[in-house]
Design a protein around this motif. Structure first.
Motif, mmCIF file in Angstrom:
data_model
loop_
_atom_site.group_PDB
_atom_site.id
_atom_site.type_symbol
_atom_site.label_atom_id
_atom_site.label_comp_id
_atom_site.label_asym_id
_atom_site.label_seq_id
_atom_site.Cartn_x
_atom_site.Cartn_y
_atom_site.Cartn_z
ATOM 1 N N LEU A 1 89.606 33.293 14.224
ATOM 2 C CA LEU A 1 88.508 32.768 15.030
ATOM 3 C C LEU A 1 88.457 31.249 14.963
ATOM 4 O O LEU A 1 88.117 30.594 15.956
ATOM 5 N N ALA A 2 88.812 30.676 13.808
ATOM 6 C CA ALA A 2 88.884 29.211 13.716
ATOM 7 C C ALA A 2 89.984 28.676 14.629
ATOM 8 O O ALA A 2 89.820 27.644 15.278
ATOM 9 N N ALA A 3 91.106 29.393 14.681
ATOM 10 C CA ALA A 3 92.188 28.984 15.590
ATOM 11 C C ALA A 3 91.692 28.964 17.025
ATOM 12 O O ALA A 3 91.959 28.017 17.785
ATOM 13 N N ALA A 4 90.949 29.992 17.412
ATOM 14 C CA ALA A 4 90.415 30.046 18.775
ATOM 15 C C ALA A 4 89.476 28.876 19.033
ATOM 16 O O ALA A 4 89.510 28.262 20.112
ATOM 17 N N ALA A 5 88.636 28.544 18.068
ATOM 18 C CA ALA A 5 87.701 27.427 18.235
ATOM 19 C C ALA A 5 88.444 26.103 18.421
ATOM 20 O O ALA A 5 88.075 25.284 19.271
ATOM 21 N N HIS A 6 89.480 25.894 17.636
ATOM 22 C CA HIS A 6 90.257 24.651 17.761
ATOM 23 C C HIS A 6 91.013 24.602 19.084
ATOM 24 O O HIS A 6 91.158 23.526 19.685
ATOM 25 N N LEU A 7 91.498 25.734 19.549
ATOM 26 C CA LEU A 7 92.181 25.766 20.842
ATOM 27 C C LEU A 7 91.214 25.450 21.975
ATOM 28 O O LEU A 7 91.539 24.679 22.893
ATOM 29 N N VAL A 8 90.013 26.024 21.923
ATOM 30 C CA VAL A 8 89.004 25.742 22.941
ATOM 31 C C VAL A 8 88.663 24.253 22.937
ATOM 32 O O VAL A 8 88.517 23.627 23.994
ATOM 33 N N GLU A 9 88.543 23.668 21.738
ATOM 34 C CA GLU A 9 88.246 22.237 21.618
ATOM 35 C C GLU A 9 89.334 21.398 22.270
ATOM 36 O O GLU A 9 89.064 20.292 22.760
ATOM 37 N N ARG A 10 90.555 21.933 22.302
ATOM 38 C CA ARG A 10 91.699 21.235 22.905
ATOM 39 C C ARG A 10 91.945 21.652 24.355
ATOM 40 O O ARG A 10 92.974 21.335 24.952
ATOM 41 N N ASP A 11 90.993 22.402 24.936
ATOM 42 C CA ASP A 11 91.107 22.879 26.318
ATOM 43 C C ASP A 11 92.315 23.785 26.523
ATOM 44 O O ASP A 11 92.954 23.779 27.585
ATOM 45 N N ILE A 12 92.644 24.543 25.494
ATOM 46 C CA ILE A 12 93.692 25.562 25.571
ATOM 47 C C ILE A 12 93.030 26.927 25.480
ATOM 48 O O ILE A 12 92.198 27.148 24.597
ATOM 49 N N GLU A 13 93.379 27.813 26.374
ATOM 50 C CA GLU A 13 92.717 29.113 26.418
ATOM 51 C C GLU A 13 93.296 30.064 25.371
ATOM 52 O O GLU A 13 94.481 30.377 25.388
ATOM 53 N N PRO A 14 92.445 30.555 24.428
ATOM 54 C CA PRO A 14 92.922 31.542 23.458
ATOM 55 C C PRO A 14 92.583 32.962 23.903
ATOM 56 O O PRO A 14 91.647 33.179 24.684
ATOM 57 N N LEU A 15 93.339 33.913 23.401
ATOM 58 C CA LEU A 15 92.998 35.324 23.545
ATOM 59 C C LEU A 15 93.198 35.948 22.164
ATOM 60 O O LEU A 15 94.314 36.023 21.660
ATOM 61 N N VAL A 16 92.076 36.348 21.551
ATOM 62 C CA VAL A 16 92.103 36.879 20.195
ATOM 63 C C VAL A 16 92.139 38.404 20.254
ATOM 64 O O VAL A 16 91.281 39.028 20.887
ATOM 65 N N LEU A 17 93.110 38.990 19.580
ATOM 66 C CA LEU A 17 93.274 40.446 19.564
ATOM 67 C C LEU A 17 92.992 40.959 18.153
ATOM 68 O O LEU A 17 93.699 40.613 17.204
ATOM 69 N N GLU A 18 91.956 41.764 18.011
ATOM 70 C CA GLU A 18 91.520 42.286 16.716
ATOM 71 C C GLU A 18 91.702 43.798 16.689
ATOM 72 O O GLU A 18 91.161 44.509 17.530
ATOM 73 N N ALA A 19 92.472 44.285 15.717
ATOM 74 C CA ALA A 19 92.735 45.720 15.628
ATOM 75 C C ALA A 19 91.491 46.514 15.274
ATOM 76 O O ALA A 19 91.323 47.668 15.707
ATOM 77 N N GLY A 20 90.587 45.929 14.506
ATOM 78 C CA GLY A 20 89.387 46.627 14.067
ATOM 79 C C GLY A 20 88.318 46.673 15.137
ATOM 80 O O GLY A 20 88.458 46.091 16.214
ATOM 81 N N PRO A 21 87.215 47.356 14.820
ATOM 82 C CA PRO A 21 86.149 47.538 15.813
ATOM 83 C C PRO A 21 85.233 46.344 15.992
ATOM 84 O O PRO A 21 84.408 46.324 16.903
ATOM 85 N N ALA A 22 85.336 45.346 15.122
ATOM 86 C CA ALA A 22 84.456 44.182 15.204
ATOM 87 C C ALA A 22 85.157 42.968 14.620
ATOM 88 O O ALA A 22 86.154 43.093 13.892
ATOM 89 N N ALA A 23 84.631 41.801 14.935
ATOM 90 C CA ALA A 23 85.164 40.576 14.330
ATOM 91 C C ALA A 23 85.018 40.665 12.813
ATOM 92 O O ALA A 23 84.026 41.163 12.298
ATOM 93 N N GLY A 24 86.030 40.175 12.111
ATOM 94 C CA GLY A 24 85.977 40.197 10.651
ATOM 95 C C GLY A 24 86.031 41.593 10.065
ATOM 96 O O GLY A 24 85.431 41.846 9.017
ATOM 97 N N SER A 25 86.763 42.490 10.692
ATOM 98 C CA SER A 25 86.803 43.880 10.210
ATOM 99 C C SER A 25 87.306 43.974 8.772
ATOM 100 O O SER A 25 86.783 44.756 7.967
ATOM 101 N N ALA A 26 88.326 43.209 8.418
ATOM 102 C CA ALA A 26 88.837 43.250 7.045
ATOM 103 C C ALA A 26 87.808 42.679 6.074
ATOM 104 O O ALA A 26 87.587 43.233 4.993
ATOM 105 N N VAL A 27 87.156 41.586 6.462
ATOM 106 C CA VAL A 27 86.135 40.979 5.605
ATOM 107 C C VAL A 27 85.010 41.977 5.342
ATOM 108 O O VAL A 27 84.489 42.069 4.227
ATOM 109 N N ARG A 28 84.643 42.749 6.348
ATOM 110 C CA ARG A 28 83.561 43.723 6.197
ATOM 111 C C ARG A 28 83.912 44.804 5.168
ATOM 112 O O ARG A 28 83.012 45.422 4.591
ATOM 113 N N GLU A 29 85.201 45.026 4.945
ATOM 114 C CA GLU A 29 85.598 46.043 3.974
ATOM 115 C C GLU A 29 85.370 45.597 2.538
ATOM 116 O O GLU A 29 85.383 46.415 1.620
#
Length: 452
Positions: free
Chosen positions: A19-47
């Protein structure tokens, strides 16, 4: 800028680094597409939501992400307090994913990455071809996405290390899987608490995850008599085994090591050193661990194995990655983080130069970039993705500029430098020049080992 510049940068994983990568890309006017295998952002952290981070809030919020969140009315938590994994996910990662909106897709597992029309063998116009990212969605759909670059921030959480001291599962490990956990237990959960209360548990590992488990079990012993831990280390015990203590610039990390030491000193845990497990044998309802030197431990009821995690590289097999043969980290980064060599101080801040591969515009970041090495901090990942986003924007000067100062561990040893949940631990000796002893520390005895 290449002819593929109108394509998005695919980011694999919606954890802290992704998600930090996506934020930095947006700041640079580069379009990110984040693909998360889990059901929510930070799925591994939630575990590991029950585990508290080493670092305070001020060190686990990415600056570009904070800028993206600010206009929404998001209020940063008190920078001096320490979040749990659950706090990190709910109060930071989830709001950040919501700000990114459609740029984040959940239930989207990446199953393969290649160059469009080129397998890893073909050289012809390879660098000019876009990436093709194969995605399998939770609802059964499949999709092929084109990308100008790929940033893999999928972490290492999904592949825990085995009990076996040779890096492979011990004999009988799979058969005893119902009595073995590869995660720090959540003893606030009544069912999990009942599993360990009043029982004898082997804790395998020498890093912060093991410290956490030992401290949790010692606390449980106060309310559940008979609760006892057998702490199994593959190396010896030295002055650095328990971390930096009061010398650690991350106080919470130092305190965790001291809590583990107290568990041993106060008789809640016995320490067994130089023990490399080769077999797990069942004896009635209990388990016996056997070492490669023939030693057999007294039976235990449960095993908590915390011997580290490994990167999943299978879906990157058609890319030309330059990885160190030992750590599975980028070859330029590996010497900076190798626990066989680096036992003191900090890891040098690094970015696009150390993270580049023979395959242009593909990067492994966050825990994934460290392969099997243990010394990772979230702020290191944030610096990585800042540098990469700058490079993708063509700003090489910013990409190569260091914008990070890391807190020092204050000790020698491979105990782990995590503010994420201590997700890996090195079992390599660090700063110890002698062969580890195999002395078993008795109840209440002072932990020690010869030669260090």
């Amino acid at each position: 800028m290449s002819s593929n510049s109108d394509l998005p940068v695919v980011v694999i994983g919606a954890g802290p680094a992704g998600l930090a990568a996506a934020a930095h890309l947006v700041e640079r006017d580069i379009e990110p597409l984040v693909l998360e295998a889990g059901p929510a952002a930070g799925s591994a952290v939630r575990e590991w939501s029950h585990v508290r981070l080493f670092s305070p809030w001020s060190e686990v919020v990415d600056p570009a992400a904070e800028k993206l969140l600010a206009p929404t009315g998001w209020t940063a938590p008190d920078g001096a307090t320490y979040p749990s994994g659950g706090d990190w996910a709910e109060k930071y990662l989830q709001p950040l994913a919501e700000v990114l909106g459609d740029r984040v897709r959940t239930g989207a597992r990446v199953t393969g990455v290649s160059r469009l029309g080129r397998d890893r063998v073909v050289d012809t116009d390879r660098d000019q071809r876009p990436f093709t990212v194969h995605v399998s969605y939770a609802d059964g759909r499949e999709e092929r996405l084109a990308a100008r670059a790929v940033i893999d921030a999928s972490g290492t959480w999904s592949i825990p290390g085995p009990i076996g001291g040779d890096g492979l599962p011990a004999l009988g490990e799979r058969a005893a899987a119902d009595r073995i956990s590869y995660r720090v237990p959540d003893l606030k959960d009544p069912a999990v608490r009942a599993r360990y209360a009043g029982r004898r548990t082997a804790v395998i590992g020498s890093g912060a995850s093991a410290f956490t488990a030992l401290a949790y079990l010692a606390d449980l012993a106060k309310d559940a008599p008979g609760t006892h831990a057998v702490w199994i280390l593959r190396r010896g015990i030295s002055g650095s085994t328990f971390g930096g203590g009061e010398a650690d610039q991350l106080p919470a990390r130092g305190a965790l090591g001291l809590a583990a030491k107290a568990a041993v000193d106060n008789g809640h845990a016995d320490a067994v050193t130089g023990f490399r497990t080769t077999a797990v044998e069942k004896t009635g309802e209990r388990l016996v661990l056997v070492a490669e030197d023939g030693r057999r431990l007294d039976p235990v009821d449960e095993v908590i194995s915390l011997t580290g995690f490994r990167p999943d590289l299978t879906f990157l097999d058609e890319l030309r990655l330059g990885l160190d043969e030992r750590l599975q980290a980028p070859v330029a980064l590996a010497p900076l983080i190798d626990p066989n060599q680096h036992s003191c101080g900090t890891v040098y801040p690094h970015g696009v130069n150390e993270l580049s591969h023979p395959e242009k515009d593909v990067y492994l970041v966050g825990m994934k970039s460290y392969g099997r090495a243990p010394t990772f901090l979230a702020m290191t990942g944030y610096e990585q993705v800042r540098s990469i986003a700058a490079a993708l924007a063509g700003d090489r000067e910013a990409a190569e500029r260091v914008e990070l100062t890391l807190p020092e561990t204050g000790v020698c040893g491979g105990a782990g430098l995590f503010d994420e949940p201590d997700t890996t631990q090195s079992e390599s000796g660090g700063g110890c020049c002698a062969t580890p002893s195999t002395l078993q520390i008795g109840v209440g005895a002072r932990a020690s080992s010869g030669g260090c």
